[in-house]
Motif scaffolding. Structure first.
Motif: not given
Length: 73
Positions: A44-72
């Motif tokens: 919960r709340g793990y922090n990772t770099g944008t390079d990892n976000v980019d790699r995961l988006c490429a792998y899943f063929a998705c946009e950033v908003q498909d991978l991340l969600k802001r939860v209050p």
């Protein structure tokens, strides 16, 4: 807090491809260490770099908003 939707995307990819996909396979394909992937998916709340976000988006063929969600908090 930012929540990663890796488990959901992984389940969808498994369904689409009719096979089991392990974090080890994702790690090999993305170049992200398996332990880091586990933390992204499970901590919960793990922090990772944008390079990892980019790699995961490429792998899943998705946009950033498909991978991340802001939860209050």
């Amino acid at each position: 807090m930012i929540r990663f939707k890796v488990k959901e995307l992984l389940a969808e990819k498994e369904f689409q491809e009719s096979r089991v996909i392990t974090l080890a396979e994702v790690a090999k394909e993305t170049g992200i260490h398996r332990a880091t992937l586990s933390k992204i998916a499970n901590e919960r709340g793990y922090n990772t770099g944008t390079d990892n976000v980019d790699r995961l988006c490429a792998y899943f063929a998705c946009e950033v908003q498909d991978l991340l969600k802001r939860v209050p908090e």
